[in-house]
Design a protein around this motif. Sequence first.
Motif, PDB file in Angstrom:
ATOM      1  N   UNK A   1       0.786  -1.235   0.000  1.00  0.00           N
ATOM      2  CA  UNK A   1       0.000   0.000   0.000  1.00  0.00           C
ATOM      3  C   UNK A   1       0.813   1.277   0.000  1.00  0.00           C
ATOM      4  N   UNK A   2       2.108   1.170  -0.304  1.00  0.00           N
ATOM      5  CA  UNK A   2       2.953   2.365  -0.322  1.00  0.00           C
ATOM      6  C   UNK A   2       2.414   3.433  -1.267  1.00  0.00           C
ATOM      7  N   UNK A   3       1.889   3.000  -2.411  1.00  0.00           N
ATOM      8  CA  UNK A   3       1.505   3.979  -3.432  1.00  0.00           C
ATOM      9  C   UNK A   3       0.024   4.274  -3.436  1.00  0.00           C
ATOM     10  N   UNK A   4      -0.730   3.571  -2.576  1.00  0.00           N
ATOM     11  CA  UNK A   4      -2.179   3.771  -2.640  1.00  0.00           C
ATOM     12  C   UNK A   4      -2.600   4.902  -1.716  1.00  0.00           C
ATOM     13  N   UNK A   5      -3.734   5.490  -2.014  1.00  0.00           N
ATOM     14  CA  UNK A   5      -4.271   6.558  -1.174  1.00  0.00           C
ATOM     15  C   UNK A   5      -4.573   5.995   0.207  1.00  0.00           C
ATOM     16  N   UNK A   6      -4.081   6.642   1.217  1.00  0.00           N
ATOM     17  CA  UNK A   6      -4.376   6.207   2.569  1.00  0.00           C
ATOM     18  C   UNK A   6      -3.589   4.984   3.007  1.00  0.00           C
ATOM     19  N   UNK A   7      -2.655   4.530   2.165  1.00  0.00           N
ATOM     20  CA  UNK A   7      -1.799   3.411   2.547  1.00  0.00           C
ATOM     21  C   UNK A   7      -2.508   2.088   2.712  1.00  0.00           C
ATOM     22  N   UNK A   8      -3.667   1.921   2.040  1.00  0.00           N
ATOM     23  CA  UNK A   8      -4.360   0.644   2.171  1.00  0.00           C
ATOM     24  C   UNK A   8      -3.715  -0.428   1.307  1.00  0.00           C
ATOM     25  N   UNK A   9      -3.828  -1.699   1.735  1.00  0.00           N
ATOM     26  CA  UNK A   9      -3.273  -2.786   0.931  1.00  0.00           C
ATOM     27  C   UNK A   9      -3.810  -2.711  -0.498  1.00  0.00           C
ATOM     28  N   UNK A  10      -2.964  -3.044  -1.446  1.00  0.00           N
ATOM     29  CA  UNK A  10      -3.287  -2.780  -2.840  1.00  0.00           C
ATOM     30  C   UNK A  10      -2.980  -4.005  -3.701  1.00  0.00           C
ATOM     31  N   UNK A  11      -3.335  -3.936  -4.976  1.00  0.00           N
ATOM     32  CA  UNK A  11      -2.977  -4.981  -5.930  1.00  0.00           C
ATOM     33  C   UNK A  11      -2.076  -4.379  -7.001  1.00  0.00           C
TER      34      UNK A  11
END
Lengths: 509, 324
Positions: free
Chosen positions: B126-136
């Motif tokens: 989640x480094x690059x996602x808004x709000x640091x949420x887990x991402x794909x």
Amino acid sequence: MNNRHLFVLVTALTLAGLSFFLYKVLILEVPVTPDATLMQWNVEARINFQGVGDPIKVDMFMPQSRHRYPVLDFSFISRDYGLTSGNRDGQRLAVWSIQAARGPQTLYFRCRIRDLGARYVEPGPPPTGVQPVTLEGLEFEAAQAHLARIRARSADTETLTALLLKSFNKTPLPANLAPLLGPRPTIAQKLELALNLLALARVPARVVHGVELVEQRRRAPLISWLEVWKNPGWVAFNPKTGRAGLPRTFMPWYFGPNPMVKLSGGHDLEVNISVLKIHTLAITQAGDLGQAAQVLALRFSLFSLPIDSQLVYRILLLVPVGAFLLVLLRNVVGLKTFGTFMPVLIALSFRETNLGRGLLLFILIVALGLAVRFYLERLKLLMVPRLAAVLTVVVLLMAALSILGHQLGLEAGLSVALFPMVVLTMTIERMSVLWDERGPAEALKQGVGSLLAAVIAFVAMVNSYLEHLVFTFPELLLVLLAATLLLGRYTGYRLFELPRFRALARKDA
Amino acid sequence: MLGLIRRLSRVGLLGINQRNADYILPRNDRAKYPMVDDKLLTKQLAERHGLSVPPLYGMVEIYRQVRDVHKLLEQHEDFVVKPAHGSQGHGIVVVTGRVGTGYRRANGSLLTPEDMGHHISNILSGIYSLGGQPDQALIEYRVQFDPVFEKITYLGVPDVRIIVLLGVPVMAMVRLPTRMSDGKANLHQGALGAGIDMATGRTLTAVWRDRIVEEHPDTGNRVSGVEIPHWGTMLDIAARTYDMTGLGYQGVDLVLDSARGPLILEINARPGLNIQIANRVGLRPRLELAERHLAQLTTVADRVAFARLHFGVDTPAPRTSTKI
């Protein structure tokens, strides 16, 4: 959205907040400034008498909290005497007693009284009936004859009372009065006769005793006044002149025909009342007042909370002020900060550390934390463990600074513990991310912006005047809320976005 | 200062507060944000509506899959790895070819398989996602951009941003990567933005770092006057995206693939305001004009025709409303 809805809401909030505020300022006279002073009086009764070794009992009427003159607090100095409370004529008594006392004895009663002003005069409880007639035989006849003469010349209760009292003070006394009053009558005698005559006329009346609250008086006389009931209230008459109306600063102490202090088992009773006007900080009174006067608005104020809760709210209520400033700084000025309300939290901790020291410590910790964070970046850690690691380092840094400061004899080092460490950690994290993504210039710019916002919020939140305003008048936050809501629909430019678009203006001009 | 505010207001400059309060908040339903914030959802939605997007090769959803990702990547010579919830181009890695077991990036640097694995793990965390949420992490087709842009771009993929109000395209610009922007097409990262004549699809002047420029800073070629191919198709796609997302005010990012034509790269529910500098004109008069005529514009063709008719450079600019 619907702007009219918003305006209605904003107007309602503003009106509610302002009217409650004005009610408290204008009607309840709650001070607007923290250092406003109020008049109040220390009233002291000193009771002297001689003991002869017998059991002694002294009772004294106590002044009661009345609307205009709330008794803020009272105390007794009574040496070895036992102190209980009693009741006479429906009024409170202080009762001192002792098994045996010999020689001169002194007892003190002290109270602090505030004058809320003439508006607070209460109508008073209506009389339960007409007082009993205590005259008999010849005296009764004389009284009836005198009353008949006066009555013939009076129009109503007030003129009757006034004429009666005047007739007592004539020299020589009218023929009918001479046997009733005797030569050189005292005020008490005159009042007793007045009560009797009014009873014959079926007019409810009573005697009120009190003192005049003046600047300073060591032997303030206990003044006795006659009051007659005229719906809906009591009307007071000066027994010496027959004129209606109490002196402006007359504080009623007790009612009824009895003396203020009764002594049994001793002799040479002497009662001295002294009055002293004092000035106190008005704000310390708002709380006392709430308890003494039965004004709902004051009783349910923040002042009714325990002191430590009050201290918490003194700070909490400032947070909305800081938040409002941040709305202005971000949406109208266009200042960029880390985290929406981070500067408010930093400003709160500056309140504890003081500004210069706080800034220094904050910059020191963030700089050191950033260095550690950049080192951790090379280890390619996942986000949550990395944040936890930075948090741990921040706490260690704070502890180290405190120890170092203490060893060097700098008290400043200790106050570092007051910083919210999670806020520090998030600041470091965001700053380092920004540093990587947008370069050090942008990161430093936002860092300086955050500090600037924190300093501005601090300056507002450390203001004792403002602190007093929001704590004493929390309803003002409704007005602040209204302003915040309005700013929520502000569609004008932000000050800092103007330079960016300057090129557009040039072309058109 | 007040003079500047007055002049900017006369040009019809849309400020950030007004964009948020008058367009984004009332017109963009928050429930619809996931459609554009999640690039996978956008992709699926676009395909369902018959709009072209760069084909998806595969995706990584959990850490376990990171080890096997190289098997998937083996099948493709070049590809793009991007976070599904990324913003502003962060976390995008463009691979143009291979060197042994490593990958060559568009900027010439090399990535070892371990580097690639770590990058994908970072995306998942989640480094690059808004709000640091887990991402794909999405792995997709690398756009071969149209040769028309070759002379005026440095590395990276140029894209076309079109602002769409309730289905009416109102303003557009082409964003050209520079050396400074590291191949990214984001203006504040140093990319060049050139306004586009809505009527003809021809580029106007360009803005680079808040300055008006005529030439690309890296290639030295003229940026203005370039005719963008498939302009009509681009407007058509932009107009259709409103029916797809239902977002009243959005920025549609398109790329021009030499083989596949215009493709939707992503849709932005909070498009930036720099497009006004690139076009040297304010958004507000155009937005207000479009709002006034909305009732007559029933079909996609109507909306595109309206945009070409009213928002070209040679047509007189719509009058700024006097309302402040």
